[in-house]
Design an enzyme around this catalytic site. Structure first.
Site, PDB file in Angstrom:
ATOM      1  N   GLN A 104       5.791  -1.199   6.116  1.00 11.07           N
ATOM      2  CA  GLN A 104       5.525   0.029   5.692  1.00 11.07           C
ATOM      3  C   GLN A 104       4.783  -0.224   4.244  1.00 11.07           C
ATOM      4  O   GLN A 104       5.618  -0.901   3.293  1.00 11.07           O
ATOM      5  CB  GLN A 104       6.625   0.945   5.747  1.00 11.07           C
ATOM      6  CG  GLN A 104       6.184   2.497   5.190  1.00 11.07           C
ATOM      7  CD  GLN A 104       5.377   2.959   5.944  1.00 11.07           C
ATOM      8  OE1 GLN A 104       5.139   3.030   7.099  1.00 11.07           O
ATOM      9  NE2 GLN A 104       4.524   3.676   5.440  1.00 11.07           N
ATOM     10  N   LYS A 145       7.411   7.216  13.000  1.00 12.18           N
ATOM     11  CA  LYS A 145       6.906   6.053  13.805  1.00 12.18           C
ATOM     12  C   LYS A 145       8.014   5.634  14.856  1.00 12.18           C
ATOM     13  O   LYS A 145       7.775   5.592  15.982  1.00 12.18           O
ATOM     14  CB  LYS A 145       6.437   4.846  13.048  1.00 12.18           C
ATOM     15  CG  LYS A 145       5.257   5.056  12.073  1.00 12.18           C
ATOM     16  CD  LYS A 145       4.826   4.113  10.992  1.00 12.18           C
ATOM     17  CE  LYS A 145       3.748   4.481  10.273  1.00 12.18           C
ATOM     18  NZ  LYS A 145       3.541   3.782   9.155  1.00 12.18           N
ATOM     19  N   ASP A 182      -1.463  -2.672  12.465  1.00  9.00           N
ATOM     20  CA  ASP A 182      -1.997  -1.974  11.377  1.00  9.00           C
ATOM     21  C   ASP A 182      -3.455  -2.171  11.349  1.00  9.00           C
ATOM     22  O   ASP A 182      -4.262  -1.499  10.653  1.00  9.00           O
ATOM     23  CB  ASP A 182      -1.075  -2.249  10.465  1.00  9.00           C
ATOM     24  CG  ASP A 182      -0.440  -0.871   9.635  1.00  9.00           C
ATOM     25  OD1 ASP A 182      -0.708   0.106  10.274  1.00  9.00           O
ATOM     26  OD2 ASP A 182       0.292  -1.044   8.619  1.00  9.00           O
TER      27      ASP A 182
END
Ligand code: NAP
Length: 278
Positions: free
Chosen positions: A95, A51, A118
């Site tokens: 994460q 990422k 997200d």
């Protein structure tokens, strides 16, 4: 047709890079993403590294905050609150999975919903449910792009999603519904799963079990999207028995090289969108 997620991803990332450069020229700053990771799960570390690399390649600003496995909930919440107030940051991602002593449901809600790239917050998922999505959960959003890239029209098709997680299955079903598919969602309590899947024109497998979807479950000419990422003998393997299903499906995504690259691309897209909306 093997749907090439790497090729589509490269094309979209090129467009995102151009838009990021335009934004920087206009506003004097690039889109900014912050990634928080706690603990040392090897797979999570790889995802985070990818990422951050993708941000660099797209000309984004990025911040990478690492915490030990025994980090306290309060420390992560403090980090999120600081990033919420940081003008240079447009997206915040924690994460997952978090270390076992931490509950994501007690931490993720502190992310400013406008920076929830997200798309996991109740606010962003609520917008999707109401048919007015803003920051869409990355993996299912990537799946829709892949289906369209394959030239498949979704409206009126029978779509079956196997899996009902908040991250993949449920938003996937809502997006397909938004594209006017007739959607069925299957899960571990579904009866006669094979029969249900066999009726589908579009199959999205998001289960987490290697080669669970076999050739006998697929209708001739169906479009098959494999979200699964399972490690089998050190090799990455999807939820679909690719070698057998590819001869029956009209289009299918491989693992790796299908859905995976698109997930990070959609994360960049959401971060750009958040930056553009300010
Ligand atoms: P998850 O939270 O574990 O959900 C799995 C779903 O599969 C659940 O809804 C479960 O049903 C269902 N399921 C399990 N066994 C089943 C069975 N025998 N028959 C029918 N349904 C069954 O997993 P997830 O986060 O959605 O992820 C799914 C897969 O996608 C994993 O392999 C994950 O690694 C992968 N993934 C890939 C990406 C990517 O970028 N490519 C991103 C995210 C996830 P119940 O609800 O009844 O338990």
């Amino acid at each position: 047709m093997i749907i090439d997620g790497k090729a589509l991803s490269a094309k979209i990332r090129g467009d995102i890079k151009e838009e990021a450069a335009k934004l920087k020229a206009a506003k004097g700053r690039a889109p900014g993403l912050a990634v928080i990771i706690a603990g040392d799960d090897p797979a999570s570390r790889v995802y985070v590294r990818n990422k951050i690399l993708a941000c660099g390649e797209a000309g984004f600003y990025s911040v990478h905050k690492e915490y030990p496995a025994d980090v306290k909930k309060e420390e992560l919440i403090d980090a999120i609150l600081t990033l919420n107030g940081d003008e240079a940051i447009d997206g915040i991602l924690v994460q997952l999975p978090l270390p076992k002593h931490l509950n994501a449901e007690e931490i993720l809600p502190f992310i400013d919903v406008k920076k929830d790239v997200d798309g996991l917050s109740a606010y962003q998922q609520g917008l999707l449910l109401q048919g007015t999505p803003d920051l869409i959960s990355c993996t299912p959003n990537g799946v829709i792009e892949l289906i369209k890239f394959a030239g498949v029209s979704i409206a009126g098709k029978d779509a079956v999603v196997i899996g009902r997680s908040n991250m993949v299955g449920k938003p996937m079903a809502m997006l397909l519904l938004g594209e006017n598919a007739t959607v069925t969602v299957c899960h571990s309590k579904t009866k006669n799963l094979s029969e249900v899947v066999k009726r589908a024109d579009i199959v999205v497998a998001a289960i987490g079990r290697a080669k669970f979807i076999t050739a006998d479950m697929i209708k001739d000419g169906a479009v098959v999207i494999d979200v699964g990422m399972n490690s089998v003998g050190g090799k990455l393997c999807g939820d679909v028995d690719f070698d057998a299903v590819k001869d029956i499906a009209s289009a299918i995504t491989p693992v790796p090289g299908g859905v995976g690259p698109m997930t990070i691309t959609m994360l960049l897209k959401n971060t750009l969108k958040s930056a553009q909306s300010k």
